[in-house]
Structure formats: structure tokens, C-alpha cells
Design a protein around this motif. Structure first.
Motif, PDB file in Angstrom:
ATOM      1  N   PRO A 130      -9.468 -10.814  -0.355  1.00 50.71           N
ATOM      2  CA  PRO A 130      -8.835 -10.166   0.798  1.00 50.71           C
ATOM      3  C   PRO A 130      -7.435 -10.719   1.050  1.00 50.71           C
ATOM      4  O   PRO A 130      -7.180 -11.915   0.904  1.00 50.71           O
ATOM      5  CB  PRO A 130      -9.776 -10.500   1.967  1.00 50.71           C
ATOM      6  CG  PRO A 130     -11.094 -10.804   1.315  1.00 50.71           C
ATOM      7  CD  PRO A 130     -10.756 -11.438  -0.001  1.00 50.71           C
ATOM      8  N   LYS A 131      -6.524  -9.832   1.433  1.00 49.62           N
ATOM      9  CA  LYS A 131      -5.168 -10.241   1.774  1.00 49.62           C
ATOM     10  C   LYS A 131      -5.111 -10.874   3.158  1.00 49.62           C
ATOM     11  O   LYS A 131      -4.230 -11.683   3.445  1.00 49.62           O
ATOM     12  CB  LYS A 131      -4.234  -9.021   1.731  1.00 49.62           C
ATOM     13  CG  LYS A 131      -3.988  -8.445   0.352  1.00 49.62           C
ATOM     14  CD  LYS A 131      -2.902  -9.219  -0.349  1.00 49.62           C
ATOM     15  CE  LYS A 131      -2.508  -8.532  -1.649  1.00 49.62           C
ATOM     16  NZ  LYS A 131      -1.443  -9.287  -2.352  1.00 49.62           N
ATOM     17  N   ASN A 133      -7.259  -5.488   3.295  1.00 47.07           N
ATOM     18  CA  ASN A 133      -6.533  -5.152   2.067  1.00 47.07           C
ATOM     19  C   ASN A 133      -5.015  -5.293   2.224  1.00 47.07           C
ATOM     20  O   ASN A 133      -4.253  -4.953   1.314  1.00 47.07           O
ATOM     21  CB  ASN A 133      -6.864  -3.729   1.622  1.00 47.07           C
ATOM     22  CG  ASN A 133      -6.393  -2.674   2.610  1.00 47.07           C
ATOM     23  OD1 ASN A 133      -5.967  -2.994   3.711  1.00 47.07           O
ATOM     24  ND2 ASN A 133      -6.498  -1.414   2.225  1.00 47.07           N
ATOM     25  N   GLY A 134      -4.550  -5.772   3.399  1.00 52.21           N
ATOM     26  CA  GLY A 134      -3.126  -5.975   3.595  1.00 52.21           C
ATOM     27  C   GLY A 134      -2.417  -4.809   4.257  1.00 52.21           C
ATOM     28  O   GLY A 134      -1.186  -4.802   4.337  1.00 52.21           O
ATOM     29  N   THR A 135      -3.159  -3.836   4.743  1.00 57.11           N
ATOM     30  CA  THR A 135      -2.574  -2.686   5.428  1.00 57.11           C
ATOM     31  C   THR A 135      -2.395  -2.986   6.913  1.00 57.11           C
ATOM     32  O   THR A 135      -3.259  -3.602   7.535  1.00 57.11           O
ATOM     33  CB  THR A 135      -3.456  -1.435   5.261  1.00 57.11           C
ATOM     34  OG1 THR A 135      -3.544  -1.114   3.868  1.00 57.11           O
ATOM     35  CG2 THR A 135      -2.884  -0.248   6.006  1.00 57.11           C
ATOM     36  N   ILE A 136      -1.275  -2.560   7.470  1.00 55.78           N
ATOM     37  CA  ILE A 136      -1.006  -2.688   8.894  1.00 55.78           C
ATOM     38  C   ILE A 136      -0.713  -1.310   9.458  1.00 55.78           C
ATOM     39  O   ILE A 136       0.065  -0.537   8.878  1.00 55.78           O
ATOM     40  CB  ILE A 136       0.183  -3.629   9.164  1.00 55.78           C
ATOM     41  CG1 ILE A 136      -0.221  -5.081   8.905  1.00 55.78           C
ATOM     42  CG2 ILE A 136       0.683  -3.492  10.605  1.00 55.78           C
ATOM     43  CD1 ILE A 136       0.884  -6.076   9.171  1.00 55.78           C
ATOM     44  N   LYS A 163       1.723  -1.147   3.808  1.00 54.23           N
ATOM     45  CA  LYS A 163       0.701  -1.786   2.980  1.00 54.23           C
ATOM     46  C   LYS A 163       1.331  -2.838   2.090  1.00 54.23           C
ATOM     47  O   LYS A 163       2.341  -2.584   1.428  1.00 54.23           O
ATOM     48  CB  LYS A 163      -0.036  -0.742   2.131  1.00 54.23           C
ATOM     49  CG  LYS A 163      -1.222  -1.318   1.373  1.00 54.23           C
ATOM     50  CD  LYS A 163      -2.010  -0.232   0.649  1.00 54.23           C
ATOM     51  CE  LYS A 163      -3.219  -0.822  -0.063  1.00 54.23           C
ATOM     52  NZ  LYS A 163      -4.014   0.224  -0.757  1.00 54.23           N
ATOM     53  N   CYS A 164       0.716  -3.997   2.086  1.00 55.25           N
ATOM     54  CA  CYS A 164       1.214  -5.106   1.278  1.00 55.25           C
ATOM     55  C   CYS A 164       1.052  -4.802  -0.213  1.00 55.25           C
ATOM     56  O   CYS A 164       0.015  -4.283  -0.641  1.00 55.25           O
ATOM     57  CB  CYS A 164       0.451  -6.381   1.645  1.00 55.25           C
ATOM     58  SG  CYS A 164       0.981  -7.850   0.741  1.00 55.25           S
ATOM     59  N   ALA A 191       2.192 -11.786  -1.077  1.00 59.62           N
ATOM     60  CA  ALA A 191       1.358 -12.414  -0.057  1.00 59.62           C
ATOM     61  C   ALA A 191       1.483 -11.626   1.251  1.00 59.62           C
ATOM     62  O   ALA A 191       2.535 -11.071   1.559  1.00 59.62           O
ATOM     63  CB  ALA A 191       1.795 -13.866   0.164  1.00 59.62           C
ATOM     64  N   PHE A 192       0.417 -11.584   2.002  1.00 52.37           N
ATOM     65  CA  PHE A 192       0.397 -10.838   3.259  1.00 52.37           C
ATOM     66  C   PHE A 192       1.302 -11.494   4.286  1.00 52.37           C
ATOM     67  O   PHE A 192       1.233 -12.694   4.521  1.00 52.37           O
ATOM     68  CB  PHE A 192      -1.030 -10.752   3.792  1.00 52.37           C
ATOM     69  CG  PHE A 192      -1.145 -10.009   5.092  1.00 52.37           C
ATOM     70  CD1 PHE A 192      -1.066  -8.629   5.119  1.00 52.37           C
ATOM     71  CD2 PHE A 192      -1.343 -10.690   6.280  1.00 52.37           C
ATOM     72  CE1 PHE A 192      -1.173  -7.936   6.313  1.00 52.37           C
ATOM     73  CE2 PHE A 192      -1.458 -10.008   7.484  1.00 52.37           C
ATOM     74  CZ  PHE A 192      -1.375  -8.623   7.497  1.00 52.37           C
TER      75      PHE A 192
END
Length: 220
Positions: free
Chosen positions: A38-39, A80-83, A101-102, A107-108
Motif C-alpha cells: 500500500p502507498k 493505492n495512493g489516490t487522493i 493518483k500517485c 512515494a506517496f
């Protein structure tokens, strides 16, 4: 000779010691890709300190993007790194959503993600509203007064659309009054310049194209 039962017992014994082989009869599991790391740890969202941290970033980026704090709704971070960021319009009828999305190799970073999401909301909010034929819209007149009208593709409607002087509600028109006044002034200057250039071009055309006998009376 070793029968199937004994072979299965041997393999399962190896698994018990090395803990990296599936049970016999489940070898197809070896083909499954390993789970991605997980990010972002989603449990951080339950922390008041972390919530204050991302809300502070949200307000800062909204100020930089030129949008009001009052419309800020919520921000969510996903493993998953999505905001995702939600924003409500001044009339509370329109909801804008920004998403970032990362990259898998990065890195997040919540500061970068929130910044990008807020910028995308601002782009959607600032996108010119173009009314369809027969649709009602609001506009700023010459005296900085807000009026509503229906688009019938008249000259006034065409000019309003051209300078971005069309809004889907009164509040948006009011908040953009100053910008529209500047747009109209610039448009007027440009039209005057085109008019003068057109007069010069027209005069040059007459000088090069009209015959020498123009204006003289000729008799047969």
C-alpha cells in the motif's frame, strides 16, 4: 514405491518447515501475483492530528488556486495512493471533484496530491459556461449590474459567450464581475484595432484595384 498419499504427506511436511509452499492440490496459487505494498496507511485518517494536517494543506492550496475556503468539503486518501477532494459551489447545488493518483514508482506525498486535486477543481470551476440555444444564463452589463437572459444567439449573446460573460447562476456572475469588466475592455480595444486595420486595408485595396477613370464621366 511411494504412493500419492505418502507423497502428499512429504510435501506438506516441507511446507510446515519452510512455510512458503501451498498445500498439495493448491499449486495454482503460485501463479497469483504478489500483493502490492500500500502507498498509504488508511488508518491515519482516524487520527485527528493527520486530519488537521491534510485540512491545513487543503485550505492553503485552495487559497493559492483562488477558490473560497467556504466551498471545501472533504478530502480522502486511499491505500493505492489516490487522493480525492470535493468542493461545493456557492449555491450548494454543484459539486466539483478533483482527483490525483500517485505514480507507481513514486512515494506517496499528500501535499502534492492535494495540490493537484485542488488545481483540477479550479480548472473545472473556471471553465467558461456556454449556454445552449434557449438556455438561461447570467451576465454582467456595462454598469456592473447582473442580469439574467435566455440565449437566442443574438449579437448580445454571441458577444457575451465570446468574452466569457455567461454564468449558470447569479453568485458566479457576481464574483466574476471585475474580471468580466476587464475582458470587455480588452475586447473593445481589440475590436477597435481590427476596425482601424480594416479601414487601412480597405483604403489600400481601393488604391490598387480601382481604375484611373473612377469618378470621371465617360461618354460614348
Amino acid at each position: 514405491m511411494i504412493d500419492d498419499k505418502m507423497a502428499k504427506m512429504a510435501v506438506n511436511t516441507l511446507k510446515a518447515y519452510f512455510a512458503k509452499y501451498p498445500l498439495v492440490g493448491e499449486f495454482e496459487n503460485t501463479q497469483k501475483p504478489p500483493q502490492k505494498t500500500p502507498k498509504f496507511d488508511a488508518t491515519l485518517l482516524d487520527s485527528p492530528c493527520f486530519r488537521d494536517y491534510i485540512n491545513g494543506i487543503l485550505e492553503l492550496e485552495a487559497e493559492r488556486a483562488g477558490i473560497s475556503h467556504r466551498g471545501l468539503d472533504k478530502v480522502k486518501c486511499y491505500p493505492n495512493g489516490t487522493i480525492k477532494v470535493w468542493y461545493k459551489s456557492e449555491d450548494d447545488e454543484t459539486v466539483y471533484k478533483g482527483k490525483a493518483k500517485c505514480h507507481p514508482n513514486d512515494a506517496f506525498n499528500p501535499e502534492i496530491g492535494i495540490k493537484l486535486a485542488v488545481q483540477r477543481i479550479a480548472e473545472k470551476m473556471n471553465k467558461p459556461f456556454i449556454p445552449t440555444d434557449g438556455e438561461t444564463y447570467f451576465y454582467v452589463d456595462d454598469e456592473d449590474t447582473i442580469y439574467s437572459t435566455i440565449n437566442h444567439n443574438t449579437n448580445r449573446d454571441i458577444l457575451n459567450i465570446a468574452v466569457g460573460n455567461c454564468f449558470n447562476n447569479y453568485e458566479r456572475a457576481l464574483s466574476n464581475k471585475g474580471a468580466i469588466t476587464k475582458h470587455i475592455e480588452r475586447a473593445a480595444e481589440l475590436l477597435e484595432k481590427l476596425r482601424d486595420e480594416g479601414d487601412e486595408s480597405h483604403g489600400a485595396f481601393l488604391q490598387t484595384r480601382l481604375p484611373e477613370t473612377w469618378g470621371k464621366v465617360e461618354t460614348l
